[in-house]
Scaffold this motif. Structure first.
Motif, PDB file in Angstrom:
ATOM      1  N   VAL A  71       1.022   3.137   1.400  1.00 45.30           N
ATOM      2  CA  VAL A  71      -0.593   2.925   1.874  1.00 45.30           C
ATOM      3  C   VAL A  71      -0.885   3.079   2.400  1.00 45.30           C
ATOM      4  N   PRO A 112      -4.458   1.430   4.847  1.00 49.19           N
ATOM      5  CA  PRO A 112      -5.700   0.536   4.665  1.00 49.19           C
ATOM      6  C   PRO A 112      -6.741   0.808   5.776  1.00 49.19           C
ATOM      7  N   VAL A 137      -4.348  -4.197   0.730  1.00 51.48           N
ATOM      8  CA  VAL A 137      -2.836  -3.719  -0.010  1.00 51.48           C
ATOM      9  C   VAL A 137      -3.074  -4.065  -1.595  1.00 51.48           C
ATOM     10  N   VAL A 150       3.588   0.601   3.714  1.00 52.49           N
ATOM     11  CA  VAL A 150       2.753  -0.093   4.077  1.00 52.49           C
ATOM     12  C   VAL A 150       2.324   0.363   5.647  1.00 52.49           C
TER      13      VAL A 150
END
Length: 293
Positions: free
Chosen positions: A13, A15, A118, A132
């Protein structure tokens, strides 16, 4: 350790919904993540790091005005056709094409914090561990930061964060781990403290923008209230999971550049340029001339 907690980490992920206000006016029409460090946009460094670590699917949590990121990782037919016709070297585009199904985009419609960003990826992540990566943190080393973490994860499983050691008088600017047992670069995490006073800090190991998390963190985030700054904080969710699942930190062997700040961005550009054989000598000459005034 259950097999579930050592499932392969296949998804990451990113962001990237922030407004980038510290870089205005440059970021008025261009996403901060697309600003170049030498000749590659900041987001490219994070994606390359993820690929090195074996990540198969990139999940970008975006906001309004971020379509340039999607375009960057797509095929540019006109550009590529023109380059081929003119006999141009195509290698500069390596890494900018993500295969169909290997990337996904989801909107964070409100700026509610990293934890919320998230959580917006929960349906794509599903019931799998995931990484992440915060692109503002440019992690530069012979072996990428996430690759170092994945290698450690394959040994012990659970949740991971990357950390760096800083001078004690700098800890109050960062999240800091409360360490347990240590084994080389691997340290057990028994607690997380956000921006402690120097005298109260349990260690000098700061959290540095890379995570491997088990899917249960999504359920923790779903029921979590707002924390510092009136936002849903990822640190709060991780802290609640400590003690219920294994939690470790990996001390990154490499350099971190804080590209969320202008000075950090300039430092990263200069440092990476100085490692380039095609420009290092000229950059040194330019720097020396400028420093002479």
């Amino acid at each position: 350790m259950t097999d579930k907690s050592r499932k392969p980490v296949r998804k990451a992920v990113f962001p990237v919904a922030g407004l980038g206000t510290r870089f205005l006016p440059a970021t008025k029409a261009v996403p901060k993540e697309m600003l170049p460090i030498v000749d590659r946009p900041l987001i490219q460094y994070a994606v390359d790091e993820a690929r090195e670590a074996g990540i198969e699917q990139m999940i970008f949590v975006t906001g309004r005005g971020k379509s340039a990121i999607e375009d960057h990782f797509d095929i540019s037919f006109e550009l590529e056709a023109t380059m081929r016709e003119r006999g141009k070297d195509m290698s500069a585009l390596d890494g900018t094409r993500l295969a169909p199904g290997h990337c996904a985009y989801v909107r964070q419609q409100e700026p509610m914090g990293l934890g919320h960003a998230v959580w917006c990826a929960r349906d794509i992540v599903g019931d799998e561990p995931f990484a992440v990566l915060l692109p503002d943190e440019l992690m530069w080393g012979k072996t990428g930061c996430l690759k170092q973490m994945v290698d450690a994860y394959q040994e012990v499983g659970g949740n991971f964060i990357s950390v760096l050691e800083v001078p004690r008088d700098e800890v109050s600017s960062y999240g800091v781990i409360d360490p347990g047992k240590a084994d080389g670069a691997l340290t057990e995490v028994v607690g997380l403290v956000e921006k402690p006073k120097m005298e109260d800090a349990p260690s000098n190991k700061i959290v540095s923008g890379r995570y491997i998390l088990q899917p249960e963190v999504m359920r923790t985030l779903e029921n979590q209230g707002k924390g510092a700054g009136g936002e849903i904080q990822l640190t709060d969710a991780m802290a609640r999971m400590i003690g219920t699942q294994p939690f470790h930190a990996v001390t990154f062997e490499g350099r971190r550049f804080d590209c969320g700040s202008k000075t950090g961005f300039v430092e990263a550009t200069l440092a990476l340029a100085l490692e380039r054989e095609d420009m290092a000598a000229q950059v040194r000459q330019i720097a020396a001339r400028l420093l002479r005034g």
